[in-house]
Structure formats: structure tokens, C-alpha cells
Design an enzyme around this catalytic site. Structure first.
Site, PDB file in Angstrom:
ATOM      1  N   ASN A  34      -9.100  -7.325  -6.302  1.00 34.79           N
ATOM      2  CA  ASN A  34      -9.711  -7.308  -4.974  1.00 34.79           C
ATOM      3  C   ASN A  34     -10.568  -8.573  -4.882  1.00 34.79           C
ATOM      4  O   ASN A  34     -10.821  -9.244  -5.882  1.00 34.79           O
ATOM      5  CB  ASN A  34     -10.490  -6.016  -4.708  1.00 34.79           C
ATOM      6  CG  ASN A  34     -11.665  -5.829  -5.625  1.00 34.79           C
ATOM      7  OD1 ASN A  34     -12.493  -6.728  -5.793  1.00 34.79           O
ATOM      8  ND2 ASN A  34     -11.765  -4.664  -6.233  1.00 34.79           N
ATOM      9  N   GLY A  43      -6.272   0.918  -9.633  1.00 33.00           N
ATOM     10  CA  GLY A  43      -4.918   0.472  -9.915  1.00 33.00           C
ATOM     11  C   GLY A  43      -4.833  -0.538 -11.041  1.00 33.00           C
ATOM     12  O   GLY A  43      -5.497  -0.407 -12.074  1.00 33.00           O
ATOM     13  N   VAL A  44      -4.005  -1.557 -10.844  1.00 34.26           N
ATOM     14  CA  VAL A  44      -3.809  -2.612 -11.842  1.00 34.26           C
ATOM     15  C   VAL A  44      -5.139  -3.277 -12.172  1.00 34.26           C
ATOM     16  O   VAL A  44      -5.455  -3.534 -13.339  1.00 34.26           O
ATOM     17  CB  VAL A  44      -2.790  -3.662 -11.332  1.00 34.26           C
ATOM     18  CG1 VAL A  44      -2.753  -4.881 -12.228  1.00 34.26           C
ATOM     19  CG2 VAL A  44      -1.403  -3.051 -11.234  1.00 34.26           C
ATOM     20  N   ASP A  45      -5.926  -3.569 -11.151  1.00 33.28           N
ATOM     21  CA  ASP A  45      -7.212  -4.246 -11.330  1.00 33.28           C
ATOM     22  C   ASP A  45      -8.121  -3.470 -12.285  1.00 33.28           C
ATOM     23  O   ASP A  45      -8.651  -4.018 -13.256  1.00 33.28           O
ATOM     24  CB  ASP A  45      -7.877  -4.416  -9.960  1.00 33.28           C
ATOM     25  CG  ASP A  45      -9.051  -5.374  -9.955  1.00 33.28           C
ATOM     26  OD1 ASP A  45      -9.196  -6.178 -10.893  1.00 33.28           O
ATOM     27  OD2 ASP A  45      -9.819  -5.322  -8.978  1.00 33.28           O
ATOM     28  N   THR A  79       1.461  -3.402  -3.563  1.00 32.63           N
ATOM     29  CA  THR A  79       2.289  -2.221  -3.287  1.00 32.63           C
ATOM     30  C   THR A  79       1.574  -0.900  -3.562  1.00 32.63           C
ATOM     31  O   THR A  79       2.091   0.151  -3.197  1.00 32.63           O
ATOM     32  CB  THR A  79       3.595  -2.251  -4.113  1.00 32.63           C
ATOM     33  OG1 THR A  79       3.264  -2.250  -5.503  1.00 32.63           O
ATOM     34  CG2 THR A  79       4.439  -3.454  -3.754  1.00 32.63           C
ATOM     35  N   GLY A  80       0.415  -0.950  -4.188  1.00 31.21           N
ATOM     36  CA  GLY A  80      -0.336   0.283  -4.455  1.00 31.21           C
ATOM     37  C   GLY A  80      -1.223   0.631  -3.280  1.00 31.21           C
ATOM     38  O   GLY A  80      -0.762   0.874  -2.167  1.00 31.21           O
ATOM     39  N   TYR A 115      -2.894  -1.145  -1.403  1.00 30.91           N
ATOM     40  CA  TYR A 115      -2.804  -2.047  -0.254  1.00 30.91           C
ATOM     41  C   TYR A 115      -1.593  -1.762   0.620  1.00 30.91           C
ATOM     42  O   TYR A 115      -1.408  -2.379   1.660  1.00 30.91           O
ATOM     43  CB  TYR A 115      -2.811  -3.500  -0.713  1.00 30.91           C
ATOM     44  CG  TYR A 115      -4.190  -3.990  -1.165  1.00 30.91           C
ATOM     45  CD1 TYR A 115      -5.258  -3.130  -1.373  1.00 30.91           C
ATOM     46  CD2 TYR A 115      -4.406  -5.334  -1.377  1.00 30.91           C
ATOM     47  CE1 TYR A 115      -6.501  -3.583  -1.791  1.00 30.91           C
ATOM     48  CE2 TYR A 115      -5.655  -5.806  -1.791  1.00 30.91           C
ATOM     49  CZ  TYR A 115      -6.685  -4.924  -1.992  1.00 30.91           C
ATOM     50  OH  TYR A 115      -7.912  -5.387  -2.398  1.00 30.91           O
TER      51      TYR A 115
END
Length: 169
Positions: free
Chosen positions: A24, A32-34, A123-124, A126
Site C-alpha cells: 500500500n 494480503g501479500v504486503d 487482485t486481492g 484491491y
């Protein structure tokens, strides 16, 4: 020409020169990935991100841009953070999503990275539709003109993997 491979798995476990974080704009972690990259990579990543916020990115990293930090405890040398666009049915800009991939590869080239692992950016949470995101990602990587030898799309589940596999055919 860059070799594109697909992996179904956890990007935080990838042994690559660089892993890309779907960050972000604050660069200070999230979901998520972050969140996974920050948790597994340890406090060194957050420390490096705070230093970036204190110097060049006081207002945060703009959407579509990329910046690198240490990978901390990840099995990679660097994390390349990029901020994907939030999908909105009307007015979503695919060029910003493509920019995430191109700018990340530009940073990878500056670092001398040979292998780069990407998640399916935006794709998550967002909300970007997987089929459109896969098409944009593959086109952006193929057209990037990078010195990177291998781009690895690391996809969390089977439907995402299958979508990217169809796009690569």
C-alpha cells in the site's frame, strides 16, 4: 528475452533475487501479500520502509511506482515494493497496473537482479479481476525490455495459477 514461469505457492518462500510486494502507499505493511512479506521478512523491511518515508516518500509511494528495500529474513536479496491501483468498475486505469510491473523490472535492472518473483498485483483486496490482471501482467512483462532472466509469477491458489497459465499460452 525474459523467461516467464508460474509457481503455485507462497511468495514469501520464493528463492529469488527480488520478490515484489503488492504494497500500500504507506509502505508500512498491511494485509494480503504486503502483510505476509512484512511478517516473514521481519523488522528490517519495516525499518527500511520507514527510512524511505522519512526521506523520498513522505507522502507515500505513488500508485504504479516501485522502490526496493532489503528482504530482511526472506530467502531473497531484495523486496521491490509497488502500489497497484484499486479496481473500480468505471474508471480503472490498466496502464497503472502495467506500470507496477514495468517499474518493478526497472528497479530490478538497477539492482542487477536476475530472478524476480511477482504476485498477482491488485487482485486481492484491491479487487482487480484476475483475467484482466493476468493479461495486463503478462503483456507488461513481455514488453518491458528488461535484463532480468526470469520473471516468476507466484500465485496463491489454483484458479489464479490456471488464469495466468491460460494467458501465457
Amino acid at each position: 528475452m525474459v523467461r516467464i514461469t508460474l509457481v503455485r505457492g507462497d511468495i514469501t518462500a520464493e528463492e529469488a533475487d527480488a520478490v515484489v510486494n503488492a504494497a500500500n502507499s504507506s509502505l508500512l505493511g498491511g494485509g494480503g501479500v504486503d502483510g505476509a512479506i512484512h511478517r516473514r521478512g521481519g523488522p528490517e523491511i519495516l525499518e527500511a520502509c520507514r527510512a524511505l518515508r522519512a526521506s523520498h516518500y513522505g507522502k507515500g509511494l505513488p500508485t504504479g511506482q516501485a522502490v526496493a528495500t532489503t528482504a530482511g529474513r526472506l530467502p531473497a536479496r531484495w523486496v521491490i515494493h509497488t502500489v497497484g491501483p484499486v479496481y473500480q468498475a468505471s474508471g480503472s486505469d490498466p496502464s497503472l497496473l502495467a506500470s507496477c510491473y514495468r517499474e518493478s523490472l526497472k528497479v530490478a535492472d538497477e539492482l542487477g537482479a536476475h530472478t524476480v518473483a511477482f504476485p498477482a498485483i491488485s487482485t486481492g483486496a484491491y479487487g482487480w479481476p484476475m483475467e484482466e490482471a493476468a493479461r495486463i501482467a503478462v503483456e507488461a512483462v513481455r514488453g518491458a525490455g528488461t535484463a532480468v532472466d526470469e520473471v516468476r509469477f507466484v500465485l496463491f491458489d489454483e484458479p489464479a495459477y490456471d488464469t495466468f497459465a491460460r494467458e501465457l499460452r
